[in-house]
Design a protein around this motif. Structure first.
Motif: not given
Length: 415
Positions: A262-266, A23-25, A30-31, A224-226
């Motif tokens: 990005x990982x923290x945001x998710x 699926x699209x990002x 991305x922000x 994006x490895x985390x």
């Protein structure tokens, strides 16, 4: 995905990646990444504390309370598994089949890996009786089993282990003094969360279970490895956590600040992340169910997919037909279906399964389209299976398996 020798079916060194979401990002991800990319990662712009705090919240919301001193992060679950295995020492037990990356990480340390059969109802969690027998055999042969790795929501079988199976296996492992690593990467992709009970072993045995979650796949793009890990809140858990951090530091296995942001945001699970994951999971569930219907109608054996973005199919009932196409094992089957379907179809041997068995993992991502426009259309459509590009892909799958079924029927001995 290549064989390791030119003429035969030698050991497989490299397996397929985690099934992507196709699926699209998500713009919020991305922000978050772009904003952190504007800084050099030093001083107050170190994103690791934010990531660890977010991981604590994520685990706590799932009934696994955590503090920053009991969690760690790494650029992918493979790095965490290497560090945990190195810290614990000894031999490792894993179910058969299992995620393609488990065994190579363990063997890279020179440790012995022992596969254990699963129950008929699910994958990811070893049969408790088979586990006990394997542990006792290893010890009788001079081995030193210390670690069991399992996955309640499983790749590759796409099943969710019933709580009673998890309970019996975890109790058996604890009785033998094993530490458990619970790979819970796919726990948030259960297809019917209100009907399926997912029990983490860490809820049962909080003193003996380390939970590992790879974010690249369910929550982040695969590039994006985390990953994050939660250790037991005990003295031994603290010691293991410290040793794991030592190994990760020695390896230089640190999550890059933009990816950490990005990982923290998710992991904070804002509304856009939750909605995107929920919608994506529902979409993959519908496609997986349709693919399952198509292969089962052709006589193939496959458990109904319950989580993730794939299904695991056993084509043994079609062996006669496949032999007619020169397919005699899982590698041949992988080559055959990849060509016929025009999409990756890794054989079961990639996941530690028997090379001679005709098993294959089929991912749902390729059915969603060839570009972002088609994938967005799938995500927004109330009837995604009726979209032309999805319908064509599922029809091709059904046609390939129907042709094999017809060939198999011609090979059957008349009664």
């Amino acid at each position: 995905m290549r064989r390791t020798d030119q003429g035969g079916h030698g050991p497989v060194r490299y397996g397929p990646a985690l099934p992507g979401h196709g699926l699209p990002l998500l713009p919020g991800l991305s922000t978050a990444l772009a904003e952190a990319a504007e800084h050099d990662g030093t001083g107050s712009w170190d994103r690791m504390p934010d990531l660890l705090d977010a991981a604590c919240g994520y685990f706590t919301r799932r009934g696994l309370p955590a503090e920053p001193g009991s969690v760690s992060a790494a650029p992918g679950a493979p790095a965490l598994l290497v560090a945990i295995t190195a810290a614990l020492g000894g031999d490792v037990l894993i179910p058969r089949p299992c995620p393609a990356w488990w065994a190579p990480q363990i063997r890279a340390l020179g440790r012995s890996v022992y596969h254990v059969a699963t129950t008929a109802e699910c994958g990811g969690v070893p049969d408790p009786y088979a586990l006990l027998e394997t542990v006792r055999r290893i010890r009788a042969e001079g081995g030193d089993p210390r670690l069991l790795v399992l996955a309640v929501a499983d790749d590759p079988t796409a099943t969710v282990a019933p709580p009673e199976v998890v309970h019996e296996t975890a109790e058996a492992a604890a009785g033998e003094g094993l530490h458990l690593v619970s790979d819970e990467t796919w726990r948030d992709t259960v297809h019917r969360p209100h009907e399926t009970v997912l029990l983490s072993p860490a809820e049962m045995l909080p003193d003996r279970v380390t939970v590992v979650t790879d974010l690249a796949g369910p929550l982040l793009p695969s590039g994006w490895p985390a990953a994050v890990a939660r250790f037991p809140a005990t003295g031994q858990g603290a010691e293991l956590h410290a040793r794991v951090l030592d190994v990760l530091t020695a390896l230089g296995a640190r999550v890059a600040d933009p990816v950490a942001a990005a990982a923290a945001y998710a992991l904070d699970e804002p509304a856009d992340v939750v909605e995107h994951l929920t919608a994506g999971t529902a979409l993959h569930a519908r496609v997986a169910a349709a693919a399952h219907r198509a292969v089962v109608a052709a006589g193939v054996l496959a458990r109904p997919p319950q989580a993730g973005r794939h299904l695991y199919a056993d084509l043994e009932p079609l062996r006669a037909a496949l032999n007619g196409h020169g397919v005699g094992d899982a590698q041949d089957l992988e080559d055959f279906l990849t060509t016929r379907l025009g999409m990756p179809a890794p054989g079961g041997h990639r996941f530690g399964d028997d090379l001679a068995a005709l098993r294959v993992r089929l991912s749902t991502g390729p059915f969603l389209g060839a570009n972002d426009e088609e994938r967005y259309e799938c995500l927004l459509s109330p009837q995604p299976l009726e979209l032309p590009h999805v319908h064509r892909a599922l029809s091709l799958l059904g046609s390939v398996f129907d042709d094999l079924r017809a060939d198999a029927q011609r090979w059957e001995t008349p009664r």
